[in-house]
Design a protein around this motif. Structure first.
Motif, PDB file in Angstrom:
ATOM      1  N   TRP A 117       0.803  -1.220   0.000  1.00 21.01           N
ATOM      2  CA  TRP A 117       0.000   0.000   0.000  1.00 21.01           C
ATOM      3  C   TRP A 117       0.833   1.266   0.000  1.00 21.01           C
ATOM      4  O   TRP A 117       0.419   2.277  -0.537  1.00 21.01           O
ATOM      5  CB  TRP A 117      -0.920   0.009   1.227  1.00 21.01           C
ATOM      6  CG  TRP A 117      -2.108  -0.869   1.050  1.00 21.01           C
ATOM      7  CD1 TRP A 117      -2.343  -1.737   0.023  1.00 21.01           C
ATOM      8  CD2 TRP A 117      -3.223  -0.979   1.926  1.00 21.01           C
ATOM      9  NE1 TRP A 117      -3.522  -2.385   0.201  1.00 21.01           N
ATOM     10  CE2 TRP A 117      -4.105  -1.941   1.365  1.00 21.01           C
ATOM     11  CE3 TRP A 117      -3.583  -0.372   3.125  1.00 21.01           C
ATOM     12  CZ2 TRP A 117      -5.297  -2.298   1.967  1.00 21.01           C
ATOM     13  CZ3 TRP A 117      -4.771  -0.728   3.723  1.00 21.01           C
ATOM     14  CH2 TRP A 117      -5.618  -1.678   3.147  1.00 21.01           C
ATOM     15  N   GLY A 118       1.976   1.237   0.615  1.00 21.34           N
ATOM     16  CA  GLY A 118       2.801   2.431   0.663  1.00 21.34           C
ATOM     17  C   GLY A 118       3.514   2.592   1.990  1.00 21.34           C
ATOM     18  O   GLY A 118       3.466   1.719   2.860  1.00 21.34           O
ATOM     19  N   ASN A 137       5.760   6.418  -1.674  1.00 22.09           N
ATOM     20  CA  ASN A 137       4.765   7.401  -1.264  1.00 22.09           C
ATOM     21  C   ASN A 137       3.771   6.809  -0.270  1.00 22.09           C
ATOM     22  O   ASN A 137       3.599   5.593  -0.187  1.00 22.09           O
ATOM     23  CB  ASN A 137       4.006   7.929  -2.487  1.00 22.09           C
ATOM     24  CG  ASN A 137       4.917   8.618  -3.472  1.00 22.09           C
ATOM     25  OD1 ASN A 137       5.821   9.353  -3.080  1.00 22.09           O
ATOM     26  ND2 ASN A 137       4.706   8.367  -4.757  1.00 22.09           N
ATOM     27  N   THR A 138       3.133   7.687   0.444  1.00 26.10           N
ATOM     28  CA  THR A 138       2.086   7.255   1.368  1.00 26.10           C
ATOM     29  C   THR A 138       0.761   7.128   0.626  1.00 26.10           C
ATOM     30  O   THR A 138       0.527   7.795  -0.380  1.00 26.10           O
ATOM     31  CB  THR A 138       1.916   8.261   2.522  1.00 26.10           C
ATOM     32  OG1 THR A 138       1.652   9.551   1.964  1.00 26.10           O
ATOM     33  CG2 THR A 138       3.165   8.321   3.373  1.00 26.10           C
ATOM     34  N   ASP A 139      -0.072   6.277   1.143  1.00 28.20           N
ATOM     35  CA  ASP A 139      -1.405   6.080   0.582  1.00 28.20           C
ATOM     36  C   ASP A 139      -2.419   6.602   1.593  1.00 28.20           C
ATOM     37  O   ASP A 139      -2.400   6.179   2.760  1.00 28.20           O
ATOM     38  CB  ASP A 139      -1.639   4.591   0.300  1.00 28.20           C
ATOM     39  CG  ASP A 139      -2.938   4.349  -0.449  1.00 28.20           C
ATOM     40  OD1 ASP A 139      -4.007   4.562   0.167  1.00 28.20           O
ATOM     41  OD2 ASP A 139      -2.877   3.951  -1.621  1.00 28.20           O
ATOM     42  N   TYR A 147      -5.477   5.945   2.063  1.00 29.86           N
ATOM     43  CA  TYR A 147      -6.302   4.888   2.632  1.00 29.86           C
ATOM     44  C   TYR A 147      -5.529   4.068   3.663  1.00 29.86           C
ATOM     45  O   TYR A 147      -6.079   3.646   4.686  1.00 29.86           O
ATOM     46  CB  TYR A 147      -6.835   3.985   1.518  1.00 29.86           C
ATOM     47  CG  TYR A 147      -7.773   4.686   0.574  1.00 29.86           C
ATOM     48  CD1 TYR A 147      -9.092   4.960   0.957  1.00 29.86           C
ATOM     49  CD2 TYR A 147      -7.355   5.099  -0.687  1.00 29.86           C
ATOM     50  CE1 TYR A 147      -9.971   5.616   0.102  1.00 29.86           C
ATOM     51  CE2 TYR A 147      -8.207   5.752  -1.549  1.00 29.86           C
ATOM     52  CZ  TYR A 147      -9.514   6.004  -1.148  1.00 29.86           C
ATOM     53  OH  TYR A 147     -10.381   6.667  -1.996  1.00 29.86           O
ATOM     54  N   SER A 156       0.198  12.642   3.851  1.00 27.87           N
ATOM     55  CA  SER A 156      -0.653  11.631   3.218  1.00 27.87           C
ATOM     56  C   SER A 156      -1.807  12.266   2.470  1.00 27.87           C
ATOM     57  O   SER A 156      -2.243  11.746   1.439  1.00 27.87           O
ATOM     58  CB  SER A 156      -1.181  10.660   4.276  1.00 27.87           C
ATOM     59  OG  SER A 156      -0.120  10.016   4.932  1.00 27.87           O
TER      60      SER A 156
END
Length: 348
Positions: free
Chosen positions: A167-168, A185-187, A189, A275
């Motif tokens: 997911w990240g 990268n951040t997600d 969700y 995020s």
């Protein structure tokens, strides 16, 4: 050379705090100093905490000592894991790819800090049960149940961050690696998932339990003082105010919990802002991350300064070390004197 250190075509290292880069030493000076300094403090401090718990049996009378020791072991592993970014910043070559090292490091530190956060929540629940149900506490909280609870904490922490590999980024623990800062990268969700499954429940439990603990302690203190005043007035003696016996120990744990969330709050806020694509800054990423990691050292400092039994155990440990050193020195001096006497006898 580790590929994570190549920040541009000129071959200069990837430094989040670029002002610390020096051409003569060819590595990120300030980042290395901060990480190595925290690593030494965290490892040495938590090793002392673990030894004191083993040398002071009175500390193990509290069921919360199970969770305190769990936090100490988790914080010790955080300090050991800091070797990874330290070696990377010092151009130490790795056999694994940069992306894999970055993901594993971020996952491991996230899991360890999740263990600390969950342990603090369990400590607050334990103290809440001790105060609200003192008569049935020993039957409700047993050693084997505590061990199962600790096992669940570790398993849950490992599972909740496992989706980070797909997911990240789970956080900013690996941003000393260029791949972490630029490609991982951040997600939003996944961020919401972590907040719902970890941050929010832990914070709610801590706030709820400690609020009720101090409220109940105030009620107990008021009732005790009223009874003492009533009986002392009948006997013609002045009564002294007596605090709730559990309040002092609860205050120690409350300080540890408060410092934990104070140091982690900037990290959590930045995590949420980045995020949601509201704010992103590499320097802020580095500083908030390692400020949060510094909590691994603050836990042992607060506990050693606040708990009298821990201080006695620390004195006993230091006394035993000094006594051992003294015995070794005396044995060495006596063996040296015997060897001199024997050599003198040969010349007679």
């Amino acid at each position: 050379m580790n590929s994570s250190l190549v920040g541009n075509q000129s071959g200069r290292p990837f430094c989040l705090l670029a002002i610390s880069y020096l051409e003569t030493i060819n590595f990120c000076l300030l980042e290395v100093v901060i990480i190595v300094f925290l690593m030494v403090l965290i490892i040495s401090g938590n090793i002392i905490v673990i030894f004191v718990f083993h040398c002071a049996p009175l500390l193990n009378h509290h069921t919360t000592s199970y969770f305190i020791q769990t936090m100490a072991y988790a914080d010790l592993l955080v300090g050991v894991s800091c070797l990874v970014p330290s070696l990377s910043l010092l151009h130490y070559p790795t056999v694994l790819s940069e992306s894999l090292v970055c993901q594993i490091f971020g996952y491991v530190v996230s899991v360890l800090k999740s263990v600390s956060m969950a342990s603090l929540a369990c400590i607050s629940i334990d103290r809440y049960i001790a105060i609200t149900k003192p008569l049935t506490y020993n039957t409700l909280v047993t050693p084997w149940r505590l061990r199962i609870c600790i096992l669940i904490i570790w398993l849950y922490s490992c599972l909740v961050f496992l989706p980070s590999f797909h997911w990240g980024k789970p956080g900013y623990h690996g941003d000393v690696f260029q791949w972490c800062a630029n490609s991982w990268n951040t997600d939003p969700y996944f961020t919401l998932f972590i907040v719902v499954m970890l941050y929010a429940p832990a914070a709610f439990i801590v706030c709820f339990t400690y609020f009720n603990i101090f409220r109940i302690c105030q009620q107990h203190t008021k009732e005790i003082n009223e009874r003492r005043v009533r009986f002392s007035s009948q006997d013609g003696e002045a009564g002294e105010a007596q605090p709730c016996p559990d309040k002092r120990y609860a205050m120690v744990l409350f300080r540890i919990t408060s410092v934990f969330y104070i140091l982690w709050l900037p990290y959590i806020i930045y995590f949420l802002l980045e995020s949601s694509n509201v704010y992103s800054n590499r320097i802020a990423s580095f500083l908030t991350t390692w400020l949060a990691i510094s909590n691994s050292f603050c836990n042992c400092v607060i506990y050693s300064l606040s708990n009298s039994v821990f201080q006695k155990g620390l004195k006993r440990l230091s006394g035993a070390i000094c006594a051992s050193c003294t015995r070794q020195r005396v044995a060495k001096d006596s063996s040296t004197s015997r060897s001199k006497r024997s050599s003198n006898g040969c010349h007679v």
